[in-house]
Design a protein around this motif. Sequence first.
Motif, short mmCIF file in Angstrom:
data_model
loop_
_atom_site.label_atom_id
_atom_site.label_comp_id
_atom_site.label_asym_id
_atom_site.label_seq_id
_atom_site.Cartn_x
_atom_site.Cartn_y
_atom_site.Cartn_z
N LEU A 124 -3.69 -1.67 0.76
CA LEU A 124 -3.18 -1.62 -0.62
C LEU A 124 -4.20 -2.13 -1.63
N ALA A 125 -4.73 -3.32 -1.38
CA ALA A 125 -5.60 -3.98 -2.36
C ALA A 125 -7.08 -3.86 -2.03
N GLY A 126 -7.41 -3.58 -0.78
CA GLY A 126 -8.81 -3.50 -0.40
C GLY A 126 -9.45 -4.85 -0.17
N VAL A 127 -8.67 -5.94 -0.27
CA VAL A 127 -9.20 -7.28 -0.08
C VAL A 127 -8.08 -8.16 0.47
N TYR A 128 -8.46 -9.15 1.27
CA TYR A 128 -7.48 -10.13 1.74
C TYR A 128 -8.15 -11.50 1.79
N TYR A 129 -7.36 -12.52 1.41
CA TYR A 129 -7.84 -13.89 1.42
C TYR A 129 -7.02 -14.68 2.45
N LEU A 130 -7.68 -15.10 3.52
CA LEU A 130 -7.02 -15.87 4.58
C LEU A 130 -7.31 -17.34 4.36
N GLY A 131 -6.24 -18.13 4.21
CA GLY A 131 -6.43 -19.56 4.04
C GLY A 131 -6.77 -20.24 5.36
N ALA A 132 -7.83 -21.02 5.37
CA ALA A 132 -8.27 -21.76 6.55
C ALA A 132 -8.31 -23.24 6.19
N VAL A 133 -7.31 -23.97 6.62
CA VAL A 133 -7.21 -25.39 6.29
C VAL A 133 -8.18 -26.16 7.17
#
Length: 428
Positions: A124-133
């Motif tokens: 959908l967006a062409g980008v994804y942000y995965l949170g890594a704590v």
Amino acid sequence: MGLKEKIINALGGTVSNKTANSAFGNDFLKYGNRQPVLNPEWSDVRISDEDMYKGYGYAVIQKRGNKVATLAKTNLTTWAKPEIVDEFQKRNETPIHPYLKLIEDSKKFTEKQFYKNISIYLDLAGVYYLGAVRVRRKSSVPTLPDIITDVKEFVLLNPYEIRRVVNKDGEVAGYIERKKDGRYREWPKDMIIEMKELNPFDPEKSQWAMTDAAKEAVYTITKTADYTRQSLNGNIDAPGIITTDVILPDEDFANFKQRVLDHRQGEPLFGNGSGAIKWDSMQVDLDKAALMDINEINRTTLFAVSGTSKTALGIEQSGTTRDTANVQRELLMSDTIQPRLEDIIDFLNLDYKKTYPKEYEQTGYYIEVVSAVGKDYATEKAATESRQAQFELYKTIADAGYTDESAKQYATGDIELTDLEEDEEKMA
């Protein structure tokens, strides 16, 4: 400063000073070549990501996400250096990448959610942000940067709620997450794993998604559906035209009109003579309102862009054999699903390699995707036919009086025809 300017400034406005160089024509024309196009053209289709996640677009993206998640749960393995593997084997264990263990042990999401959500957002967006704590400890030496320890958990984020913060040099300094209810939190740069599709037209600033490539096709399909719905709605109470073969006087015409309006369903209308009253329906031919050819062309475009097919989406199509369906399924897996999962895994591998170089140098941990292609049905069929021909050739030669061994070697191509040995017992 005049009174008008003072009032405008007090209200927070600005004063536009016209210079002597401004041309009269440019000032007069508000909607000329100085302004952008007001209405979008077919070459500049404007459609939101939410509109893309409907109908065929929804089916395509969901199918791709489900298949990516299924493949990830069964075909991911951890590669490590031989000495690391030997140490684990001594304890009857198998090495596992720390990132894979975090995904499997998470109590906030399932494995399927992890891979499916990422695949859907990338489409959908062409980008994804995965949170890594990660935990950051202060270094004992003030001049050295903070020490970043292992990832404690992954957090699934919504890329539509994430904004990148760029410093004066154009580098990403961090991320801000904003919820619709007003809540927000800041993410340091090292706590976000950014997964991004390539935009060949602007690689640095924006991304390019599958939906961007398919938006014209989806837009056209959506508009044809709107047209069909309007046609159906208009056909419910479509009026008709009643005409007569003669021109009546005003009083007689008013009387005739009143007779028609007072007419109840089932009662006949009488005309004075053959063809005196004629009815012309204004309903639209609904076969023409369906626009099947336009839908088929754009649906094929959507299938080509997404790498799917009618069979992959569960659309029944006559003439599709089992072998054809198996080949289409294998092509979808090898050309679309597996490369998408490899992209996701490569971002995780790259993050581990950059963030923990010492651990990577020591263990060599690397997540890899085992090939999902099961069988090449065409090759297998040809091999079966070849083996059958070899068996028939062997049987023919053995029955002709030659030894079984020489017949076998000739059938497999190991000896020539002149090297065949006769079996004395069979010849007797």
